[in-house]
Write a protein that holds these residues in place. Structure first.
Motif, PDB file in Angstrom:
ATOM      1  N   THR A 141      -6.023  -0.487   5.760  1.00 29.07           N
ATOM      2  CA  THR A 141      -4.815  -0.524   4.934  1.00 29.07           C
ATOM      3  C   THR A 141      -4.511   0.883   4.421  1.00 29.07           C
ATOM      4  O   THR A 141      -5.384   1.751   4.358  1.00 29.07           O
ATOM      5  CB  THR A 141      -4.990  -1.476   3.748  1.00 29.07           C
ATOM      6  OG1 THR A 141      -6.101  -1.044   2.944  1.00 29.07           O
ATOM      7  CG2 THR A 141      -5.227  -2.895   4.215  1.00 29.07           C
ATOM      8  N   THR A 145       0.629  -0.056   2.257  1.00 26.82           N
ATOM      9  CA  THR A 145       0.213  -1.468   2.293  1.00 26.82           C
ATOM     10  C   THR A 145      -0.004  -1.980   0.879  1.00 26.82           C
ATOM     11  O   THR A 145       0.517  -3.035   0.483  1.00 26.82           O
ATOM     12  CB  THR A 145      -1.096  -1.634   3.087  1.00 26.82           C
ATOM     13  OG1 THR A 145      -1.026  -0.926   4.311  1.00 26.82           O
ATOM     14  CG2 THR A 145      -1.384  -3.097   3.349  1.00 26.82           C
ATOM     15  N   LEU A 218       4.729  -5.510   6.335  1.00 26.18           N
ATOM     16  CA  LEU A 218       3.370  -5.238   5.863  1.00 26.18           C
ATOM     17  C   LEU A 218       2.461  -4.838   7.026  1.00 26.18           C
ATOM     18  O   LEU A 218       1.678  -3.876   6.923  1.00 26.18           O
ATOM     19  CB  LEU A 218       2.821  -6.483   5.159  1.00 26.18           C
ATOM     20  CG  LEU A 218       1.497  -6.326   4.418  1.00 26.18           C
ATOM     21  CD1 LEU A 218       1.654  -5.388   3.229  1.00 26.18           C
ATOM     22  CD2 LEU A 218       0.978  -7.685   3.951  1.00 26.18           C
ATOM     23  N   THR A 221       2.590  -1.244   8.231  1.00 24.60           N
ATOM     24  CA  THR A 221       2.017  -0.172   7.399  1.00 24.60           C
ATOM     25  C   THR A 221       0.599   0.172   7.863  1.00 24.60           C
ATOM     26  O   THR A 221       0.009   1.138   7.358  1.00 24.60           O
ATOM     27  CB  THR A 221       1.954  -0.586   5.914  1.00 24.60           C
ATOM     28  OG1 THR A 221       1.056  -1.702   5.763  1.00 24.60           O
ATOM     29  CG2 THR A 221       3.329  -0.952   5.379  1.00 24.60           C
TER      30      THR A 221
END
Length: 563
Positions: A141, A145, A218, A221
Motif C-alpha cells: 500500500t 491508498t 483504490l 494506488t
C-alpha cells in the motif's frame, strides 16, 4: 472430489435447502426437512453451513442476501435452531477483489517463488504429482491508498455503523489495518494466481467493504496495478453462527444425540479449520449412525485436537483461526510426525486401507533402521567428516563419536553426513524426508522427552472424567463465576474444566476434591449395603465440604489427590 463422491458405491447425493430438523422423543436426531417439504431420515446429521446461514453480503452501503457472491443464502434453519434452544450470534468475514493478471505490470514487483524443496500435505506418495510452481508477487500500500481509505471510512459497513458483527482478528480488512495500525506507512499485499488456466489474481490482504465505485481507484494506488482491470469487487459477508461451547469435542451437540455442527457454523474461519472439523464431524456422524463409539482427539494429540478443545471450552465471539502458538505441546505436534501420531488411530476407526497402512509401517521401519545405523556408526577424530563437523559446530571430536552424537550438535544436519559418504545404506529406500524425521528425533530427543514427561504428569489429573449430571451450583467451594462457567460449558473432564475462561486454579482444586469426596461417599455406601455416608454433601462448619468417607474434612482428600 465431486467425481470421487459420485463414484462411491452406496452413496446417494441429494441437493436441497434444509430448514428443519426431526428430533425424536429421546432428544435424538431422526432426520432433516427441506424448504420444499421433503423429509430425509438419518441417524447422524452434520450441519456445515459456512457463511450461508442468513448470509448477507455488503459492498459499501449496498447489500444482498447471499452466502457468497452469486449464491443464495440458507434461510429458516436459524429459526429452527433457536426454537430448539440453541444460542446464535453473527460474525463477519470478507474476500478481496480479483484482478486480471494481463492488466498488471509485474516488472517492478517482488516475485515470491514456491519452495525449491517441494513439501507435500499428504504422506501418501501415490498422490504426489509434481507440477511447475506458480509464483506470487508482492506489492504494498502507498500513502495514496491510506488517504483514500481514511477519507471514505464512513462508506464501509463496519465504520459506517450498519454492520456490527465481529470480523477475524488475524485476517483484517484493509480499512481495519489502516485504523488499527495507523503508525504504519505501508502494508504488504500479495498477488496470488487463482489457477493455472484463469487470468484471475487474488489480491491477498486487501479485503474491503468500500463501495465498488471506489475499489478500482483504490486498487490502482498499488504499485504494479496502476492500470489494472477489476474482474470482481471485494465484499464483506455477515452470517449466523452457533458458539461451539454447545458441542462436545466430538462436535456432537450437547442437546441432541446424532446432531453435529462443523466449520464456520462453529465460529471458525479458514479452509483448513473447516476441513479439519468436517473430518471429525463426518467420522462421528457415521459412527453414531452405526452405533459405534464416538471418537475424540485429546488436546495434546494434534492441532486438530487443540482446535476442538478451544472451540468447546472457550466463549469465542470472533472468528477463530488455528495458530501453532495456541498449543502448549508444539515440540510434540510437528508436521514431520503427524502420520506417526494419527495414522494408528485412523487405522483403528477404519479410515486407513491396507495399502496405506503397509506403507506407513514400512516408512516407520525405515526411520527406525536409520536411527539405529546412526547410533552404531562411529568415526574417528582424523576423519574428514570430523573436521567438517568441528568447523561447522565449533566443537571438536575427542577420539571418536557416533553419527547420532554428531547430529545432536548445532548446525549439523543429515545432508552433511551424506556429503562425506556417511549417508544411508544403498538400497535402504529411505527418502530425504524420512532421513529428516530421524534427524529431528535425534536432535531434539532431550527436549521431546522432557515435554512428554510433563504431559504424562498432567494427564492423570486432566483426564479425570466429570459426571454429566453434576450440579455445579450445589458445590459451595466453587466461586460464583466458576459455577456459572462450568454449568454453561459442561466440561467432560478436568482438563477441559481447567481451560474454561473464568474457572480459576482454586476452582479446579475444589472440583477435584468434590469429585473425590463423591467417589469415597459412593464407595462407602456400596460397602454399607446402600447406606449413605455419615456426613451429607454440604456440611462442614464454615460452609466447606466434609469428607463423607472419613469425617476428617477435605485435607485427607487433598493429600490423597496431590501426593
Amino acid at each position: 472430489m465431486r467425481r470421487i463422491l459420485e463414484g462411491t458405491p452406496n452413496l446417494s447425493i441429494r441437493e436441497a435447502m434444509v430448514t428443519g430438523l426431526d428430533i425424536g422423543p429421546n432428544d435424538e436426531i431422526r432426520g432433516v426437512m427441506t424448504y420444499f417439504g421433503m423429509n430425509f431420515a438419518a441417524k447422524g446429521v452434520v450441519l456445515t453451513t459456512g457463511t450461508f446461514m442468513n448470509g448477507k453480503i455488503w459492498v459499501g452501503r449496498a447489500s444482498m442476501a447471499a452466502g457468497r457472491a452469486g449464491e443464495a443464502p440458507s434461510t429458516g434453519l436459524t429459526d429452527t435452531l433457536v426454537g430448539l434452544g440453541f444460542e446464535t450470534d453473527r460474525l463477519k468475514t470478507g474476500t478481496p477483489a480479483r484482478v486480471d493478471s494481463r492488466s498488471v505490470n509485474f516488472k517492478g514487483l517482488e516475485e515470491q517463488p514456491g519452495d525449491e524443496e517441494v513439501r507435500w500435505f499428504s504422506f501418501d506418495t501415490s498422490v504426489h504429482i509434481p507440477r511447475p510452481q506458480m509464483s506470487c508477487y508482492l506489492t504494498h500500500t502507498t500513502a495514496a491508498t491510506h488517504q483514500l481509505i481514511r477519507d471514505n471510512l464512513a462508506e464501509t459497513p463496519v465504520y459506517g455503523g450498519w454492520v456490527d458483527a465481529r470480523g477475524p482478528r488475524y485476517c483484517p480488512s484493509i480499512e481495519d489495518k489502516i485504523v488499527r495500525f495507523a503508525d504504519k506507512d505501508s502494508h504488504q499485499i500479495f498477488l496470488e494466481p487463482e489457477g493455472r488456466t484463469t487470468p484471475e489474481l487474488y489480491v491477498q490482504g486487501f479485503s474491503t467493504g468500500l463501495p465498488e465505485r471506489l475499489q478500482l481507484v483504490l486498487l490502482r494506488t498499488l504499485p504494479g496495478l496502476e492500470k489494472c482491470t477489476m474482474l470482481r469487487p471485494a465484499y464483506a459477508v455477515e452470517y449466523d453462527y452457533l458458539p461451539a461451547h454447545q458441542c462436545h469435542a466430538s462436535l456432537e451437540t450437547k442437546k441432541f444425540k446424532g446432531l453435529f455442527f462443523s466449520g464456520q457454523l462453529n465460529g471458525t474461519t479458514g479452509y483448513e479449520e473447516a476441513a479439519a472439523q468436517g473430518l471429525i464431524a463426518g467420522l462421528n456422524a457415521a459412527r453414531r449412525a452405526q452405533g459405534l463409539d464416538i471418537v475424540t482427539l485429546p488436546r495434546e494429540s494434534s492441532y486438530l485436537g487443540t482446535l476442538l478443545d478451544d472451540l468447546v471450552t472457550k466463549d469465542l465471539r470472533e472468528p477463530y483461526r488455528m495458530l501453532t502458538s495456541r498449543s502448549e505441546y508444539r515440540l510434540l505436534l510437528r508436521s514431520d510426525n503427524a502420520d506417526r501420531r494419527l495414522t494408528p488411530l485412523a487405522r483403528e476407526v477404519g479410515l486407513v486401507h491396507d495399502q496405506r497402512w503397509e506403507a506407513y509401517q514400512q516408512k516407520q521401519a525405515r526411520i527406525e533402521a536409520e536411527k539405529a545405523r546412526l547410533a552404531s556408526t562411529r568415526i574417528n577424530e582424523s576423519s574428514p567428516l570430523a573436521a567438517a563437523v568441528a568447523a561447522a559446530s565449533g566443537q571438536g571430536i575427542q577420539r571418536s563419536a557416533t553419527l547420532e552424537e554428531l547430529l545432536r550438535r548445532p548446525h549439523i544436519h543429515h545432508k552433511v553426513l551424506v556429503q562425506h559418504g556417511y549417508g544411508p545404506i544403498p538400497g535402504s529406500g529411505i527418502s530425504p524426508h524420512e532421513a529428516e524425521c530421524a534427524e529431528i528425533d535425534i536432535k531434539y530427543a532431550g527436549f521431546i522427552s522432557r515435554q512428554e514427561k510433563q504431559l504424562h504428569q498432567l494427564a492423570a489429573k486432566a483426564s479425570k472424567k466429570i459426571p454429566s449430571d453434576i450440579d455445579y451450583h450445589s458445590i459451595p467451594t466453587l466461586s460464583l463465576e466458576g459455577r456459572e462457567k462450568l454449568a454453561k460449558f459442561s466440561p467432560q473432564d478436568i482438563g477441559q474444566a481447567s481451560r474454561i475462561g473464568g474457572v480459576s486454579p482454586a476452582d479446579v482444586s475444589a472440583l477435584l476434591l468434590h469429585l473425590e469426596v463423591q467417589r469415597r461417599r459412593a464407595a462407602l455406601a456400596a460397602k454399607n449395603g446402600g447406606q449413605s455416608a455419615i456426613y451429607p454433601a454440604a456440611a462442614a462448619p464454615g460452609g466447606s465440604e466434609q469428607c463423607g468417607a472419613c469425617n476428617r474434612g477435605l485435607s485427607c482428600c487433598w493429600r490423597l489427590i496431590f501426593r
